[in-house]
Scaffold this motif. Sequence first.
Motif, PDB file in Angstrom:
ATOM      1  N   GLN B 125       0.837  -1.213   0.000  1.00 56.34           N
ATOM      2  CA  GLN B 125       0.000   0.000   0.000  1.00 56.34           C
ATOM      3  C   GLN B 125       0.862   1.249   0.000  1.00 56.34           C
ATOM      4  O   GLN B 125       0.583   2.230  -0.700  1.00 56.34           O
ATOM      5  CB  GLN B 125      -0.917   0.004   1.226  1.00 56.34           C
ATOM      6  N   GLU B 126       1.926   1.210   0.800  1.00 53.67           N
ATOM      7  CA  GLU B 126       2.773   2.407   0.900  1.00 53.67           C
ATOM      8  C   GLU B 126       3.435   2.712  -0.432  1.00 53.67           C
ATOM      9  O   GLU B 126       3.485   3.871  -0.872  1.00 53.67           O
ATOM     10  CB  GLU B 126       3.826   2.242   2.008  1.00 53.67           C
ATOM     11  N   GLU B 176       9.309   9.923  10.535  1.00 56.31           N
ATOM     12  CA  GLU B 176      10.084   8.749  10.959  1.00 56.31           C
ATOM     13  C   GLU B 176       9.309   7.462  10.699  1.00 56.31           C
ATOM     14  O   GLU B 176       9.884   6.402  10.540  1.00 56.31           O
ATOM     15  CB  GLU B 176      10.403   8.907  12.462  1.00 56.31           C
ATOM     16  N   SER B 177       8.008   7.582  10.598  1.00 55.66           N
ATOM     17  CA  SER B 177       7.179   6.365  10.643  1.00 55.66           C
ATOM     18  C   SER B 177       7.036   5.661   9.313  1.00 55.66           C
ATOM     19  O   SER B 177       6.588   4.542   9.265  1.00 55.66           O
ATOM     20  CB  SER B 177       5.791   6.728  11.183  1.00 55.66           C
ATOM     21  N   THR B 178       7.352   6.320   8.220  1.00 58.30           N
ATOM     22  CA  THR B 178       7.261   5.631   6.937  1.00 58.30           C
ATOM     23  C   THR B 178       8.602   5.700   6.221  1.00 58.30           C
ATOM     24  O   THR B 178       9.365   6.641   6.398  1.00 58.30           O
ATOM     25  CB  THR B 178       6.199   6.270   6.009  1.00 58.30           C
ATOM     26  N   GLY B 179       8.837   4.688   5.394  1.00 60.42           N
ATOM     27  CA  GLY B 179      10.126   4.628   4.722  1.00 60.42           C
ATOM     28  C   GLY B 179      10.159   5.461   3.470  1.00 60.42           C
ATOM     29  O   GLY B 179      11.085   6.228   3.241  1.00 60.42           O
ATOM     30  N   VAL B 180       9.139   5.350   2.651  1.00 65.48           N
ATOM     31  CA  VAL B 180       9.178   6.054   1.375  1.00 65.48           C
ATOM     32  C   VAL B 180       8.039   7.066   1.233  1.00 65.48           C
ATOM     33  O   VAL B 180       8.227   8.142   0.676  1.00 65.48           O
ATOM     34  CB  VAL B 180       9.215   5.065   0.182  1.00 65.48           C
ATOM     35  N   LEU B 181       6.873   6.773   1.794  1.00 59.02           N
ATOM     36  CA  LEU B 181       5.735   7.661   1.594  1.00 59.02           C
ATOM     37  C   LEU B 181       5.967   9.049   2.200  1.00 59.02           C
ATOM     38  O   LEU B 181       5.690  10.074   1.574  1.00 59.02           O
ATOM     39  CB  LEU B 181       4.456   7.043   2.187  1.00 59.02           C
ATOM     40  N   LYS B 205      14.051   3.645   8.967  1.00 60.32           N
ATOM     41  CA  LYS B 205      13.527   3.032   7.736  1.00 60.32           C
ATOM     42  C   LYS B 205      14.252   3.583   6.505  1.00 60.32           C
ATOM     43  O   LYS B 205      13.660   3.813   5.466  1.00 60.32           O
ATOM     44  CB  LYS B 205      12.024   3.306   7.611  1.00 60.32           C
ATOM     45  N   ALA B 206      15.556   3.806   6.668  1.00 57.96           N
ATOM     46  CA  ALA B 206      16.291   4.547   5.653  1.00 57.96           C
ATOM     47  C   ALA B 206      16.603   3.757   4.394  1.00 57.96           C
ATOM     48  O   ALA B 206      17.029   4.318   3.401  1.00 57.96           O
ATOM     49  CB  ALA B 206      17.585   5.104   6.244  1.00 57.96           C
TER      50      ALA B 206
END
Lengths: 490, 315, 306
Positions: B125-126, B176-181, B205-206
């Motif tokens: 989804q992300e 901080e909570s999402t990697g790409v979105l 999530k880098a």
Amino acid sequence: MAKKKQVEVDLNSDWGYSPAPESKGHIKIKPQYDQFIGGKFVKPSNGKYFDTINPANNEKLSSIALGSAKDVDKAVRAARKAYSEVWSKLSGKERGKYIFRIARLIQERAREFSVIESLDGGKTIRESRDVDVPLAANHFFYYAGWADKLEYAFPNKKPTSLGVAGQIIPWNFPLLMAAWKIAPALAAGNTVVLKPAETTSLTALKLAELIKDSGLPDGVVNIVTGFGDTGAAIVNHPDVNKVAFTGSTGVGKIIQRAIAGTNKKCTLELGGKAANIIFEDAPINQAVEGIVNGIYFNQGHVCCAGSRLFVQESVYEEVIRKLKHRMNTLIVGDPMDKNTDIGAINSKEQLDTINKYIKIGQQEGAEFYQPACKLPKKGNWCPPTLFTNVSQSSRITQEEIFGPVLAVQTFRTVDEVIAKANNTPYGLSAGIWTDKGSKIFNMTTKMRAGVVWANTYNKFDPTSPFGGYKESGFGREGGLQGLSAYLNLN
Amino acid sequence: MAKTVTKKNVKVLENGNGVAKTNRLSVLKTYKIYIGGKFPRTESGRYYELKDSSGNLLANMCLSSRKDYRNAVVAARGAFGPWADRAAFNRGQILYRIGEMLEGRRAQFVDELMQVGSSKLSAEQEVDLSVDRLIYYAGWCDKYTQIFSSVNPVASAHFNFSVPEPTGVVAAIASESTGVLGLVSVIAPVIAGGNSIIALASETKALCAVSFAEVINSSDVPGGVVNIITGKEDELYKHMSTHMDVNSFIYAGSNAEHFKTIQVNAADTVKRVLDYSKVEWTSEKGQSPYYISDHQETKTTWHPIENIGGSSSKY
Amino acid sequence: MSRIKSKSLLPDFKLSPTVDQVGIEERTARFQTRSIKSETKVVGLKKVLNMIDLTTLEGKDTPGKVKQMCYKAQHLHDSMPDLPTTAAVCVYPSMVSLAKAELIGSGVKVASVSTAFPSGQAPMEVKISDTKFAVDQGADEIDMVISRGRFHAGDYNFVFDEIAAIKEACGRARLKVILETGELGTLDKVRRASDIAMYAGADFIKTSTGKIAVAATMPVTLVMLEAIKDYYYKTGIMIGMKPAGGISKAKLALHYLVMVRETLGDAWLTNEWFRFGASSLANDVLMQLVKQETGNYQSADYFSID
């Protein structure tokens, strides 16, 4: 062939202008003014007053209440009460009608406001009569109409008011700045606590009288008076939702720091050091007029003043010769005389600042020119001043002087002048003079400044957004864009 | 950079390439930072370990320093003018291209998100939302100007109009909570509007932040328009907010004290500060043209109108 | 021939400086905010009287009409002492000798229109003989019209040469060149025509014939004053200015003086360098002067209408 001689205007000829003083007969200034809080004129809680003086003769005009943090608190409470109990419940249509009333009342009492503005601030009666007061009325009239149309301004958003707006305004356009602040705030449904500058409180307090006459619900507009600490009390008050400030960049930064960590919304309209750029293909005579209007308007007490003049080298001689000639025709003196072009410097302190910079300019080796003009003995005066042969690194080209002092540089190419014009932490305004349309659009696009005047200068209108880039601040005043400063967009 | 080979890594590559299982030793990716269109290592030579939920090492990420940030600002400043001058249509095509590239690497991003803790469903989804968001802003590039511009009916004989112009160099601390979105959601509107950006990616999530830099790098985005660094907010937020050549600051982190300090520091040069800490990037409110206008300045231009035809008496 | 001896000093008239109309109008509006009061007003009004070219240019002009006007030029309002005469009377060539005789010893000059006034649509020889006739009859000043058609066609050399030829025909008479600005269309063209006229030898440049609807305006006059200033900067030669037509009120005339003063300086504030072409202005000025003296607003019934 007639002998070659300079064209000069001799102001001491048999046909100089006789004094043409504006009548003060119908103006009443009370010996003492109190603050306007919750719809009433309220004595300061500390019982103290300060003098407001006429800078044209340094005589006292009246005593003004010295507002303290306690008074500010009272005013914010009144504004909050008015917001939650009355103003936020009123329909936009009804809000608008109140604002229209204020506009009309200003128009009816325009001459009185002009005279008081000139007495208190030193600006010429011609400017307060033809510029400040009509524009102030127009501003109220313009925003009144927005009050019931806000949802059309921001597509796909539901705009809602913020609450209490704390507003701090400067001394260069006292009534006009009050209008710029109050009108959009009210139209957007907020209530207001406004502090005028300490040297020019009178028209704001006269506006309070007028607002009372308009029947605006008590507490919707509150006016507290005093110095910087009174302003700080507004900024720091926990129940203020929005801070709007016009003034120096230094104070703007203090305010921005002060509200860090709070949720207060903020708009800042700060200093400037605008470039006014004359290309060789400009309509030179109108450009010279634009230079004069750019820097000598309102004694140079204008944040967007065209204080850095750039002239293309091929027309430099002609421009400077014509500029000096035009400067000779400027009449400096009694602000109440209808023929005066340059009035009194707003305060002794400001005059000291200006003179300090004039000295710096001379020490930096710039060529200095002031027309010979007779200045009144009493009061604060500075003739129109020109520095040529200055460089980008001179202090008089880098720092805001806020007086009738122009620093002139030459340039050769478009790229060079773009780089120099943008080479400043400020970004409020710029002027471009050329007859070539494609060059205008290149230049206006490249200027990192919020307002660009092409083949004109120092024009203002309620429909036209005003405000800066970079250290000249953020947010806009005027126009549709000026509404967003006073709204939450959900 | 030395790397511990783990089972996990092997599996990733196999899955990522869709190749049948072999015993071949996989080639591991070195995760670097992205500055001025290049992938340098941090000048500091430092790293931090990024681990999966079981504590296995995923990668040694660059622990970027203030000097890396400084270099990124230099690159962003240089890239800003030419990027702002690009035709809006061209910027739109480039943003669309980023979306295309991300779509093509969908599996890799899903994998990387799963490595840093996402479920398969939420990872998918992300990534999908990130692609769609890029397409959304690609479409806005040549439209927001029309939404936010005005012709102002002034009372004098002047033509007066106001248009949005990009603010300049934008620094961002991404969510901080999402990697790409979270990264896409701050970068896309900023560059759609003609600004350049330096983004500090989510620390934990880098992985996909660096992969996203690779996507950017293969999408015709001029070097320096987007700069992505990895590291610790704790170490960098002060330097990021005091840099004098940054015009605007986005905070999408969650530390109120940090944010307050950023606001205080920003005042030194009257930076615009945008608080995105409460934005739910997966929601409807995670995208809007107003995120573009957050990094636009209104420029108002005046010009006289010669009035000859209708004014025989005045002329 | 032209005062400018060397052809290299002649500018390319296609490159005449441009003018911003809105800027010009703002500047003229500013002149009108000057407040002219008390002593300034009296001195100014008398200057205005002394700058008037009292004009009759009608098909129905008769010796009687011209005689009456010549008397008025010398006796503006005899019940008021210390009034100047007008600068000149302005008539058709056929009336020059009569006017000259009427004005002997008064100091009032005789100006004659010529060059097939007002259209200028006649062959060059006719224009030259028209001019020579007026000068032979005793005209002190010649008011010629330029060929607007040729100007619009871009034939600037023709316009230039024609003015230069008439200047030659003038001999000692001073030449006023009428641009007929109401037919020129833009302020940029007013500026260009002004430059052509001055470089070709005009002693005065003049706005209008008074025979079309659009005559002198402050913006047009300001553009011409600026052209005069630029010419003076370049050559050191003073050129006179004459707005004509449409100026009938004292207050407006005073604003013109303010404009001249602040644009060119006091040196131009004499009738050697500045004129009003007007027929009804004098009486309004006189009414204002009497009002200044008596404090009472005046009625036209008390002022002669020659």
